[in-house]
Enzyme design. Structure first.
Site, PDB file in Angstrom:
ATOM      1  CE  LYS A 110      -3.439  -2.651   2.562  1.00  0.00           C
ATOM      2  NZ  LYS A 110      -4.122  -2.878   3.843  1.00  0.00           N
ATOM      3  CE  LYS A 193      -4.031   0.709   5.576  1.00  0.00           C
ATOM      4  NZ  LYS A 193      -3.383  -0.066   6.649  1.00  0.00           N
ATOM      5  CB  THR A 250      -5.097   1.424   9.947  1.00  0.00           C
ATOM      6  OG1 THR A 250      -5.282   0.373   9.004  1.00  0.00           O
ATOM      7  CG2 THR A 250      -3.635   1.750  10.015  1.00  0.00           C
TER       8      THR A 250
END
Length: 334
Positions: A110, A193, A250
């Protein structure tokens, strides 16, 4: 449902998440080849069936074969890309001639590449233009996945037939895969995120309360949606597992490396001191810079990401940065 015939799945990257995904693929009935640069990691996986450095305490299936030879993955039926985002391009450049152009590539890392400003899928397509690409993303902690605790993720692929084949190949009793046709949306959710999680960690470290964290999560989701739509993603994807789901996990769990980094900063620990001696780095550290630069390029207002970037990369004072966020002009929520 009848399982597909046994396949060989290659995994590039034997950190915690790559090792956990190797365990997922093996549990689904596949043979697995796991590549790492670290000879000690390879030896531990092959002989002790454990990645003691990155995923201590998770017992690995003996059908997972680790190797330092990247050529070993060239004939795999699918290749999971789990190298940290800022290093993935360099790894693919070195091995692109050894990857079959028909092999599906599943992005499992990511971030946004700092040097190019490209999404990971865009960068992969530039290096390996003929390989089909999918994105695997969602609310996951590696140790829970490796220990077969219930997990749900999104597998996004523009080719619906290929997406279904990949989902069937990796899906198992504890790892449930939901299909999507929106790889861009799935990727954006996973990249941004991590930045919002650092902000939430700072709130925790500064003891600003649960109200503030809830506000950050909600407004952080708004920033994710704005960037996702600007890049061609779909709103519904960003409200699903790879968006809201991943963001919630997260930003609320102490296991999160990004949340832990932010909490340390909020408690007054210098970033250099916090990172000293750590073998893993929170992806949000680099993503805060690349995501902010991408937003500026697209003329998108992302104040939370911009604030985190200033704290991490421009030595901005945390208290002053929070005050500036609170002093922003009032506006309608939608």
């Amino acid at each position: 449902m009848t399982k597909p015939p046994v396949k060989t799945i290659g995994v590039l990257g034997a950190g915690a998440w790559g090792t956990a995904l190797a365990a997922v693929a093996a549990e689904a009935g596949n043979d697995v080849i796991l590549w790492s640069r670290n000879e000690n990691v390879v030896a531990d996986i092959n002989h002790a069936h454990e990645n003691k450095l990155y995923l201590k305490g998770a017992n690995l299936d003996p059908r997972i074969i680790a190797t330092t030879e990247i050529s070993a993955v060239q004939d795999c039926d699918a290749l999971l890309l789990v190298v940290p985002s800022q290093h993935l391009g360099a790894v693919l450049e070195t091995c692109k001639d050894q990857i079959n152009p028909e092999t599906p590539l599943v992005l499992c890392t990511k971030g946004v590449e700092i040097k190019s400003g490209l999404l990971m899928t865009e960068m992969i397509a530039r290096i390996l233009p003929h390989n089909p690409i999918a994105v695997l993303s969602g609310p996951t902690f590696a140790i829970e996945v490796a220990n077969k605790l219930p997990t749900a993720v999104t597998l996004a692929c523009a080719d619906e037939v290929l997406g279904k084949k990949l989902s069937n190949t990796l899906n198992n009793r504890s790892f449930r895969i939901y299909q999507s046709l929106d790889p861009i949306g799935a990727e954006i959710g996973g990249a941004v995120k991590n930045v919002i999680a650092i902000a939430c960690g700072i709130v925790e470290g500064k003891r600003l309360g649960d109200n503030a964290r809830a506000a950050l999560i909600t407004r952080g989701l708004s920033e994710i949606v704005k960037l996702g739509l600007a890049k061609g993603g779909r709103r519904e994807t960003l409200m699903g597992l790879s968006g809201m789901g991943d963001l919630t996990l997260t930003c609320t769990a102490t296991q999160s490396r990004n949340y832990a980094l932010g909490k340390a900063l909020g408690q007054g620990i210098a970033i250099q001191d916090y990172l000293k001696g750590r073998i893993t780095v929170a992806e949000g550290l680099s993503s805060s810079k690349s995501v902010t630069e991408l937003a500026q390029k697209l003329s998108i207002d992302m104040p939370i990401c911009h604030a985190v970037c200033n704290i991490l990369h421009n030595d901005a004072d945390i208290n002053e940065t929070i005050a500036q966020l609170l002093a922003r002009p009032q506006k309608a929520e939608i």
